[in-house]
Design a protein around this motif. Structure first.
Motif, PDB file in Angstrom:
ATOM      1  N   ILE A   1     -22.731  66.894   6.854  1.00  0.00           N
ATOM      2  CA  ILE A   1     -22.062  66.442   8.075  1.00  0.00           C
ATOM      3  C   ILE A   1     -23.073  66.263   9.205  1.00  0.00           C
ATOM      4  N   ALA A   2     -24.076  67.142   9.267  1.00  0.00           N
ATOM      5  CA  ALA A   2     -25.118  66.981  10.287  1.00  0.00           C
ATOM      6  C   ALA A   2     -25.874  65.673  10.072  1.00  0.00           C
ATOM      7  N   LEU A   3     -26.177  65.341   8.818  1.00  0.00           N
ATOM      8  CA  LEU A   3     -26.861  64.081   8.525  1.00  0.00           C
ATOM      9  C   LEU A   3     -26.003  62.891   8.936  1.00  0.00           C
ATOM     10  N   ILE A   4     -24.703  62.959   8.645  1.00  0.00           N
ATOM     11  CA  ILE A   4     -23.802  61.864   9.011  1.00  0.00           C
ATOM     12  C   ILE A   4     -23.738  61.709  10.528  1.00  0.00           C
ATOM     13  N   ALA A   5     -23.603  62.841  11.238  1.00  0.00           N
ATOM     14  CA  ALA A   5     -23.513  62.796  12.702  1.00  0.00           C
ATOM     15  C   ALA A   5     -24.791  62.230  13.318  1.00  0.00           C
ATOM     16  N   LEU A   6     -25.941  62.668  12.809  1.00  0.00           N
ATOM     17  CA  LEU A   6     -27.209  62.169  13.344  1.00  0.00           C
ATOM     18  C   LEU A   6     -27.406  60.696  12.986  1.00  0.00           C
ATOM     19  N   GLY A   7     -26.941  60.295  11.796  1.00  0.00           N
ATOM     20  CA  GLY A   7     -27.006  58.886  11.413  1.00  0.00           C
ATOM     21  C   GLY A   7     -26.140  58.019  12.315  1.00  0.00           C
ATOM     22  N   CYS A   8     -24.933  58.503  12.642  1.00  0.00           N
ATOM     23  CA  CYS A   8     -24.054  57.766  13.562  1.00  0.00           C
ATOM     24  C   CYS A   8     -24.686  57.652  14.948  1.00  0.00           C
TER      25      CYS A   8
ATOM     26  N   LEU B   1     -27.314  54.945  14.805  1.00  0.00           N
ATOM     27  CA  LEU B   1     -26.684  53.622  14.831  1.00  0.00           C
ATOM     28  C   LEU B   1     -26.197  53.271  16.232  1.00  0.00           C
ATOM     29  N   PHE B   2     -25.609  54.257  16.909  1.00  0.00           N
ATOM     30  CA  PHE B   2     -25.135  54.033  18.278  1.00  0.00           C
ATOM     31  C   PHE B   2     -26.285  53.637  19.198  1.00  0.00           C
ATOM     32  N   LEU B   3     -27.410  54.334  19.091  1.00  0.00           N
ATOM     33  CA  LEU B   3     -28.543  54.070  19.976  1.00  0.00           C
ATOM     34  C   LEU B   3     -29.246  52.756  19.644  1.00  0.00           C
TER      35      LEU B   3
ATOM     36  N   ARG C   1     -27.836  50.020  17.763  1.00  0.00           N
ATOM     37  CA  ARG C   1     -27.035  48.824  17.494  1.00  0.00           C
ATOM     38  C   ARG C   1     -26.007  48.489  18.578  1.00  0.00           C
ATOM     39  N   THR C   2     -25.871  49.312  19.603  1.00  0.00           N
ATOM     40  CA  THR C   2     -24.850  49.049  20.619  1.00  0.00           C
ATOM     41  C   THR C   2     -25.482  48.761  21.973  1.00  0.00           C
ATOM     42  N   LYS C   3     -24.676  48.149  22.837  1.00  0.00           N
ATOM     43  CA  LYS C   3     -25.143  47.806  24.186  1.00  0.00           C
ATOM     44  C   LYS C   3     -25.485  49.061  24.980  1.00  0.00           C
ATOM     45  N   TRP C   4     -24.614  50.074  24.915  1.00  0.00           N
ATOM     46  CA  TRP C   4     -24.885  51.304  25.656  1.00  0.00           C
ATOM     47  C   TRP C   4     -26.054  52.074  25.052  1.00  0.00           C
ATOM     48  N   GLY C   5     -26.240  51.957  23.740  1.00  0.00           N
ATOM     49  CA  GLY C   5     -27.409  52.566  23.123  1.00  0.00           C
ATOM     50  C   GLY C   5     -28.690  51.956  23.645  1.00  0.00           C
ATOM     51  N   LEU C   6     -28.684  50.622  23.804  1.00  0.00           N
ATOM     52  CA  LEU C   6     -29.844  49.942  24.385  1.00  0.00           C
ATOM     53  C   LEU C   6     -30.065  50.395  25.822  1.00  0.00           C
ATOM     54  N   ALA C   7     -28.965  50.558  26.571  1.00  0.00           N
ATOM     55  CA  ALA C   7     -29.092  51.009  27.961  1.00  0.00           C
ATOM     56  C   ALA C   7     -29.674  52.419  28.033  1.00  0.00           C
ATOM     57  N   ILE C   8     -29.263  53.296  27.116  1.00  0.00           N
ATOM     58  CA  ILE C   8     -29.802  54.672  27.096  1.00  0.00           C
ATOM     59  C   ILE C   8     -31.290  54.644  26.784  1.00  0.00           C
ATOM     60  N   ARG C   9     -31.698  53.797  25.837  1.00  0.00           N
ATOM     61  CA  ARG C   9     -33.128  53.711  25.510  1.00  0.00           C
ATOM     62  C   ARG C   9     -33.921  53.149  26.688  1.00  0.00           C
ATOM     63  N   ALA C  10     -33.320  52.206  27.417  1.00  0.00           N
ATOM     64  CA  ALA C  10     -33.990  51.670  28.604  1.00  0.00           C
ATOM     65  C   ALA C  10     -34.108  52.746  29.682  1.00  0.00           C
ATOM     66  N   ALA C  11     -33.024  53.511  29.886  1.00  0.00           N
ATOM     67  CA  ALA C  11     -33.046  54.567  30.897  1.00  0.00           C
ATOM     68  C   ALA C  11     -34.051  55.650  30.538  1.00  0.00           C
ATOM     69  N   ALA C  12     -34.255  55.892  29.231  1.00  0.00           N
ATOM     70  CA  ALA C  12     -35.237  56.886  28.805  1.00  0.00           C
ATOM     71  C   ALA C  12     -36.646  56.455  29.191  1.00  0.00           C
ATOM     72  N   CYS C  13     -36.864  55.146  29.281  1.00  0.00           N
ATOM     73  CA  CYS C  13     -38.168  54.654  29.738  1.00  0.00           C
ATOM     74  C   CYS C  13     -38.283  54.737  31.253  1.00  0.00           C
ATOM     75  N   ASP C  14     -37.230  54.279  31.958  1.00  0.00           N
ATOM     76  CA  ASP C  14     -37.245  54.335  33.426  1.00  0.00           C
ATOM     77  C   ASP C  14     -35.816  54.185  33.924  1.00  0.00           C
ATOM     78  N   LEU C  15     -35.240  55.277  34.380  1.00  0.00           N
ATOM     79  CA  LEU C  15     -33.843  55.279  34.806  1.00  0.00           C
ATOM     80  C   LEU C  15     -33.638  54.395  36.028  1.00  0.00           C
ATOM     81  N   ARG C  16     -34.544  54.461  36.979  1.00  0.00           N
ATOM     82  CA  ARG C  16     -34.395  53.679  38.212  1.00  0.00           C
ATOM     83  C   ARG C  16     -34.428  52.182  37.920  1.00  0.00           C
ATOM     84  N   THR C  17     -35.360  51.757  37.068  1.00  0.00           N
ATOM     85  CA  THR C  17     -35.458  50.335  36.727  1.00  0.00           C
ATOM     86  C   THR C  17     -34.226  49.868  35.958  1.00  0.00           C
TER      87      THR C  17
END
Length: 289
Positions: free
Chosen positions: A146-153, A156-158, A160-176
């Motif tokens: 179940i931990a593997l499934i949760a981490l896999g999901c 995928l969220f980070l 393959r999704t729009k909000w996942g892309l936004a989180i990765r962008a914010a991890a680089c620079d939240l203000r930008t």
């Protein structure tokens, strides 16, 4: 072989919690020490659903994830957002998170009482033979899967999704990311909700392994150690660090002494900070708290 399997199982549960630490750190650059409280919230919601509502473990688990995620998002809005809007000093957020950890713990001491509670036997714990090489429990295999499934999901969220892309962008620079049109407040709420939901899964499995009580969240200090070893802010690092920690803990208990488990865990932390302070996958950052 049996201790390796047990170590991977425990490490996978640590990974669910450590990833939550790293998610929050990657965006806001502070370690959320109230994270253990969300684990306890998830455990108590699952216990209450199983005992009072009589639902099955899957529905109880979903309620637990939703409840802990909402609690994490509300904690951010109530305790952290006002601080974020007034200052850029992350030390104040760190202090606030310590205070929220104590608040959540004491709420459960008052409301639920300090006694230990065992979840109903809804998760199988019978022994399982693995190709004649080792004997483990169905619980260890299930928690690992179940931990593997949760981490896999989450991955995928980070990725393959729009909000996942936004989180990765914010991890680089939240203000930008905010200047480029990302709703920063909603993004941070999503990050906290995700971290809280992952902590709830860990809370359910740790409640079965150790029983449930208000101070159970203290075990997240080991997940934090795993996140530091892997590199704060790095999700792959949090997973790798957790597996290393789980294996080290179980091998020490199996071949040396169970009393040596904590000594081995925190010795690994000290060694990591001496040799590579940024962790296995982390980056050197002057603002790291």
């Amino acid at each position: 072989m049996q201790q390796v399997i047990n170590g991977l199982s425990l490490g996978s549960v640590y990974a669910l919690i450590a990833v939550g630490y790293s998610l929050v750190y990657s965006v806001l650059l502070f370690s959320n020490f109230a994270h253990g409280g969300f684990l306890v919230i998830g455990g108590y919601i699952c216990y209450g659903a199983l005992k009072s509502m009589g639902v099955n473990i899957w529905l109880a688990g979903m309620l637990s994830l939703a409840g802990a995620g909402i609690a994490a998002a509300l904690t951010e809005r109530i305790a952290y957002k006002p601080i974020r809007e007034r200052t850029n000093v992350t030390l104040y957020l760190l202090i606030a998170s310590m205070g929220m950890s104590i608040v959540i713990e004491n709420i459960f001491v008052i409301v639920a009482g300090g006694r230990f509670r065992a979840l109903p036997p809804v998760i199988p714990t019978y022994p399982v033979q693995l190709f004649g090489l080792a004997t483990t429990s169905a619980f260890d295999l299930l928690s690992f899967l179940i931990a593997l499934i949760a981490l896999g999901c989450l991955q995928l969220f980070l990725s393959r999704t729009k909000w996942g892309l936004a989180i990765r962008a914010a991890a680089c620079d939240l203000r930008t990311a905010g200047l480029m049109g990302v709703n920063v407040n909603l993004l941070i709420s999503i990050v906290f909700f995700t971290a809280g939901a992952l902590a709830a899964i860990g809370g359910i499995f740790l409640s079965v392994r150790y029983t449930l009580y208000p101070q159970l969240g203290a075990i997240t200090i080991k997940a934090f150690v795993a996140a530091v070893i892997g590199g704060l802010g790095s999700l792959p690092g949090a997973v790798v660090g957790s597996l290393i920690l789980g294996l080290a803990e179980m091998l020490a208990a199996g071949f040396i002494s169970s009393q040596m488990r904590d000594l081995v865990v925190f010795s690994l932390l000290v060694i990591t900070l001496l040799i590579k302070p940024s962790g296995l996958f982390g980056k050197q950052m002057s603002e790291k708290i």
